[in-house]
Scaffold this motif. Structure first.
Motif, PDB file in Angstrom:
ATOM      1  N   CYS A   1      72.098  16.872 -77.595  1.00  0.00           N
ATOM      2  CA  CYS A   1      71.854  15.476 -77.232  1.00  0.00           C
ATOM      3  C   CYS A   1      70.909  15.427 -76.030  1.00  0.00           C
ATOM      4  O   CYS A   1      69.804  14.927 -76.133  1.00  0.00           O
ATOM      5  CB  CYS A   1      73.170  14.768 -76.928  1.00  0.00           C
ATOM      6  SG  CYS A   1      72.948  13.187 -76.136  1.00  0.00           S
TER       7      CYS A   1
ATOM      8  N   ILE B   1      71.260  13.765 -73.172  1.00  0.00           N
ATOM      9  CA  ILE B   1      71.293  12.550 -72.347  1.00  0.00           C
ATOM     10  C   ILE B   1      71.902  12.850 -70.971  1.00  0.00           C
ATOM     11  O   ILE B   1      71.560  12.217 -69.979  1.00  0.00           O
ATOM     12  CB  ILE B   1      72.104  11.440 -73.068  1.00  0.00           C
ATOM     13  CG1 ILE B   1      71.349  10.960 -74.314  1.00  0.00           C
ATOM     14  CG2 ILE B   1      72.452  10.290 -72.141  1.00  0.00           C
ATOM     15  CD1 ILE B   1      70.275   9.937 -74.082  1.00  0.00           C
ATOM     16  N   GLY B   2      72.813  13.787 -70.925  1.00  0.00           N
ATOM     17  CA  GLY B   2      73.278  14.266 -69.615  1.00  0.00           C
ATOM     18  C   GLY B   2      74.486  13.569 -69.035  1.00  0.00           C
ATOM     19  O   GLY B   2      74.700  13.635 -67.815  1.00  0.00           O
ATOM     20  N   CYS B   3      75.316  12.924 -69.836  1.00  0.00           N
ATOM     21  CA  CYS B   3      76.541  12.317 -69.289  1.00  0.00           C
ATOM     22  C   CYS B   3      77.388  13.437 -68.672  1.00  0.00           C
ATOM     23  O   CYS B   3      77.539  14.502 -69.280  1.00  0.00           O
ATOM     24  CB  CYS B   3      77.317  11.600 -70.396  1.00  0.00           C
ATOM     25  SG  CYS B   3      76.300  10.385 -71.265  1.00  0.00           S
TER      26      CYS B   3
ATOM     27  N   PHE C   1      80.425  14.094 -68.251  1.00  0.00           N
ATOM     28  CA  PHE C   1      81.724  14.499 -68.805  1.00  0.00           C
ATOM     29  C   PHE C   1      81.564  15.155 -70.170  1.00  0.00           C
ATOM     30  O   PHE C   1      82.560  15.438 -70.831  1.00  0.00           O
ATOM     31  CB  PHE C   1      82.638  13.264 -68.951  1.00  0.00           C
ATOM     32  CG  PHE C   1      81.947  12.104 -69.630  1.00  0.00           C
ATOM     33  CD1 PHE C   1      81.870  12.036 -70.997  1.00  0.00           C
ATOM     34  CD2 PHE C   1      81.334  11.108 -68.870  1.00  0.00           C
ATOM     35  CE1 PHE C   1      81.203  10.996 -71.618  1.00  0.00           C
ATOM     36  CE2 PHE C   1      80.670  10.059 -69.484  1.00  0.00           C
ATOM     37  CZ  PHE C   1      80.610  10.004 -70.869  1.00  0.00           C
ATOM     38  N   CYS C   2      80.331  15.398 -70.606  1.00  0.00           N
ATOM     39  CA  CYS C   2      80.110  15.752 -72.013  1.00  0.00           C
ATOM     40  C   CYS C   2      79.497  17.137 -72.167  1.00  0.00           C
ATOM     41  O   CYS C   2      78.409  17.396 -71.650  1.00  0.00           O
ATOM     42  CB  CYS C   2      79.210  14.697 -72.647  1.00  0.00           C
ATOM     43  SG  CYS C   2      78.838  15.045 -74.361  1.00  0.00           S
TER      44      CYS C   2
ATOM     45  N   VAL D   1      78.456  18.401 -75.025  1.00  0.00           N
ATOM     46  CA  VAL D   1      77.387  18.381 -76.038  1.00  0.00           C
ATOM     47  C   VAL D   1      76.014  18.395 -75.391  1.00  0.00           C
ATOM     48  O   VAL D   1      75.064  18.992 -75.898  1.00  0.00           O
ATOM     49  CB  VAL D   1      77.539  17.126 -76.938  1.00  0.00           C
ATOM     50  CG1 VAL D   1      76.347  16.963 -77.850  1.00  0.00           C
ATOM     51  CG2 VAL D   1      78.816  17.198 -77.748  1.00  0.00           C
ATOM     52  N   THR D   2      75.932  17.732 -74.242  1.00  0.00           N
ATOM     53  CA  THR D   2      74.626  17.603 -73.597  1.00  0.00           C
ATOM     54  C   THR D   2      74.030  18.958 -73.207  1.00  0.00           C
ATOM     55  O   THR D   2      72.824  19.090 -73.041  1.00  0.00           O
ATOM     56  CB  THR D   2      74.734  16.661 -72.379  1.00  0.00           C
ATOM     57  OG1 THR D   2      73.436  16.194 -72.060  1.00  0.00           O
ATOM     58  CG2 THR D   2      75.367  17.331 -71.172  1.00  0.00           C
TER      59      THR D   2
ATOM     60  N   ASP E   1      75.315  13.929 -82.654  1.00  0.00           N
ATOM     61  CA  ASP E   1      76.049  13.351 -81.521  1.00  0.00           C
ATOM     62  C   ASP E   1      75.313  12.150 -80.954  1.00  0.00           C
ATOM     63  O   ASP E   1      75.862  11.423 -80.122  1.00  0.00           O
ATOM     64  CB  ASP E   1      76.287  14.419 -80.454  1.00  0.00           C
ATOM     65  CG  ASP E   1      77.353  15.400 -80.926  1.00  0.00           C
ATOM     66  OD1 ASP E   1      78.509  14.978 -81.075  1.00  0.00           O
ATOM     67  OD2 ASP E   1      77.019  16.560 -81.197  1.00  0.00           O
TER      68      ASP E   1
ATOM     69  N   LYS F   1      72.422   7.105 -70.196  1.00  0.00           N
ATOM     70  CA  LYS F   1      72.919   6.699 -71.513  1.00  0.00           C
ATOM     71  C   LYS F   1      72.283   5.401 -72.004  1.00  0.00           C
ATOM     72  O   LYS F   1      72.281   5.117 -73.196  1.00  0.00           O
ATOM     73  CB  LYS F   1      74.442   6.557 -71.477  1.00  0.00           C
ATOM     74  CG  LYS F   1      75.066   6.655 -72.850  1.00  0.00           C
ATOM     75  CD  LYS F   1      76.543   6.920 -72.773  1.00  0.00           C
ATOM     76  CE  LYS F   1      77.087   7.229 -74.151  1.00  0.00           C
ATOM     77  NZ  LYS F   1      78.435   7.705 -74.150  1.00  0.00           N
TER      78      LYS F   1
HETATM   79  S1  SF4 Z   1      78.358  11.348 -74.241  1.00  0.00           S
HETATM   80 FE1  SF4 Z   1      76.997  10.998 -75.995  1.00  0.00          FE
HETATM   81  S2  SF4 Z   1      75.072  10.294 -75.060  1.00  0.00           S
HETATM   82 FE2  SF4 Z   1      76.253  11.281 -73.415  1.00  0.00          FE
HETATM   83  S3  SF4 Z   1      75.550  13.418 -73.395  1.00  0.00           S
HETATM   84 FE3  SF4 Z   1      77.370  13.319 -74.723  1.00  0.00          FE
HETATM   85  S4  SF4 Z   1      76.573  13.053 -76.791  1.00  0.00           S
HETATM   86 FE4  SF4 Z   1      74.930  12.535 -75.365  1.00  0.00          FE
END
Ligand code: SF4
Length: 561
Positions: free
Chosen positions: A255, A257-259, A261-262, A264-265, A297, A384
């Protein structure tokens, strides 16, 4: 002879009556959802083939299967077993039984949100009940045989927290990470008794509070070795050749985006080229699906331009190509962010036309809203809303509201998640979330009420899970977020249960009744707990409602777009 038996967690192969959000049902505590109700709503499992293999399997397991085949394991040595027919495959010459799971012990965020609400340390959600039953069955079949037990999939991290369960479940290996380029080597090397240290590491990857990656040594875990990179490259990701549960196919990974808490980023962005997506989609269509569920994601990041401006051309090509495949009648992406419909209504309109969206064909998409607070949004997920900026292009709530307005206008139905328990969260932040939910719940678009669901998630600190101290500590303001969410969900359930239920008339009536009555009962249960904990429910009902004409001004903004 089947050397390698792959099988999935039972909760990942049922159809959950194809009702929106019902896939979350296994997260509910068994003490609050009676067995007959759970079993009815769980629906039917994916069918078995005549030899006992699963006709459909979770996407990640299909990827592992093709990876094993591509890396030299013979097809007759692999079985993707249906959980009801494991005895056909686990025999004296079986080397490894590998089980794919998402939330084996119920530590996922949805499951945790129920623990926080209902309290108690017994940790018995349905997902865990199902997991224990499956492992008991596998272990009974392994008695007296050499077959080892391996666990893999996104839920493996839970064994890093509750690691005494490794012994209790008699697990021999736990594999963590993406295995597209090494799956076959992993099984072959384990069978030969020697892992290549360049390719595999004995240990697991974990993250600190600021998502710094850390390696943790543990001989029971296997992860990707330093010689092969942390993730497979796009060109090393194989194309599945057998159909998946619910017709899911992937369109990208990562992804960026860099949130904060995530996890996936942290994964690198890898966009599947269109021809690869079509090949996988055709596998599912040939197996009888008439819809395409596109997994990513963050769908609006597909081949995105600078500053996360959506690549409209690429998205239109993606949706058009998918819908142009013979047999496809509808499609939906799994996840997307709300700023894109807020900023690009014409794109959503176009994608809806391509996807043939209508009042009887809504496009569902999961959206992480996380909060209604400007402060928390800027703190934890400042990118985001890109390419919109909070404060410059409106408040976070205004961006969200416009996004829902445009989604709903063109028949997209977002399934939101909101969090409580975020770091540095205040009561005021939670009340902002309550205000956002109440405003949306009472808004209309072109004479229709806003269509969305909202699920509260609780950020349970891992230390408390490790210490098994998961007793409810929801503050009144957190409970206000639960209250507003479940109040809206009850409203949606009574409004939509009948039209969204599928199946024969008996099943349709049964599903619809349970959903509408269940939604009301769940709301009443939340209300009772909230009142007991001191929440002023009248305040929660009315908080943020537009005495000040605020909603009308937002509506005018949306109309002017
Ligand atoms: S919460 Fe969603 S938008 Fe933010 S980094 Fe994770 S996948 Fe990406």
């Amino acid at each position: 002879m089947t050397k390698y038996v792959l099988v999935s967690d039972n909760t990942l192969i049922h159809n959950f009556r194809n009702f929106p959000l019902l896939d979350f049902l296994p997260s509910a505590p068994a003490s609050h959802v009676p067995g007959p109700v759970y079993k009815f709503l769980r629906g039917v499992p994916a069918p078995a083939l005549p030899d006992g293999q699963a006709k459909f399997a979770p996407y990640g397991m299909r990827k592992l299967e093709i990876s094993m085949l591509n890396q030299g394991i013979k097809s007759e040595d692999i079985a993707v077993a249906h959980p009801d027919h494991l005895q056909n495959f686990i025999k004296d010459d079986t080397e490894i039984v590998a089980v794919h799971t998402m939330d084996p012990m119920g530590l996922g965020p949805t499951t945790m949100s129920y623990y926080a609400l209902f309290g108690g340390n017994e940790m018995r959600p349905w997902v865990r009940q199902e997991w224990d039953d499956l492992l008991a069955k596998i272990n009974a079949l392994r008695v007296g045989k050499k077959a080892k037990l391996m666990i893999g999939g996104p839920g493996v991290w839970e064994y890093t927290i509750l690691n005494e369960e490794i012994e209790r479940h008699k697990v021999d290996y736990l594999f963590q990470g993406e295995a597209d380029d090494i799956g076959g080597h992993l099984f072959q090397q384990l069978t030969d008794g020697q892992l290549d240290p360049n390719m595999f590491n004995n240990g697991f990857i974990t993250y600190d509070e600021t998502f710094h990656r850390m390696q943790h040594k543990d001989p029971r875990f296997i992860s990707r070795g330093s010689g092969i990179g942390a993730y497979p490259k796009l060109e090393d990701i194989p194309v599945i050749t057998k159909p998946t549960t619910k017709g899911l196919t992937e369109v990208m990974r990562g992804c960026g985006i860099g949130c904060d808490f995530c996890e996936v980023t942290l994964r690198p962005l890898r966009y599947y080229p269109i021809d690869m997506i079509v090949k996988e989609l055709k596998v599912n269509l040939d197996a009888g699906y008439n819809y395409a569920w596109m997994h990513s994601d963050e769908i609006f990041a597909y081949k995105h331009l600078q500053n996360y401006v959506p690549n409209q051309e690429a998205l239109i090509e993606l949706f058009s190509t998918v819908m142009a495949q013979p047999g496809v009648v509808r499609t939906n992406p799994t996840h997307g962010r709300i700023s894109i419909p807020a900023a690009y209504p014409e794109l959503i309109k176009k994608l809806s036309e391509i996807g043939r969206a209508s009042s009887s064909n809504w496009i569902g998409v999961q959206v992480g809203l996380e909060t209604g607070s400007d402060r928390l949004a800027k703190l934890h997920m400042p990118a985001k809303t890109l390419p919109l900026k909070i404060g410059v292009d409106g408040s976070y709530q205004e961006i969200v509201w416009k996004g829902v307005y445009n989604f709903n206008k063109y028949f997209w139905r977002p399934a939101f998640t909101v969090q409580v328990g975020q770091s540095s969260e205040t009561d005021e932040d939670n009340w902002e979330t309550v205000a956002l939910i109440n405003r949306m719940s009472n808004s209309v678009v072109e004479g229709r009420p806003f269509e969305f669901t909202v699920t509260p998630l609780y950020n349970m600190p891992l230390g408390r899970i490790k210490a098994k101290q998961v007793k409810s500590e929801l503050t009144p303001s957190m409970l206000a977020v639960y209250y507003a969410s479940y109040r809206h969900l009850a409203k949606m359930a009574s409004r939509n249960a009948n039209k969204d239920s599928k199946g024969n008339p008996f099943v349709k009536v049964g599903t619809s009744k349970i959903i509408s009555v269940g939604g009301g009962l769940m709301f009443k249960a939340v209300e009772k707990i909230a009142k007991k904990q001191g929440l002023d429910v009248e305040k929660a009902k009315n908080w943020g409602m537009p005495k000040d004409k605020e909603l009308e001004s937002w509506a005018m903004v949306a109309k002017a777009m």
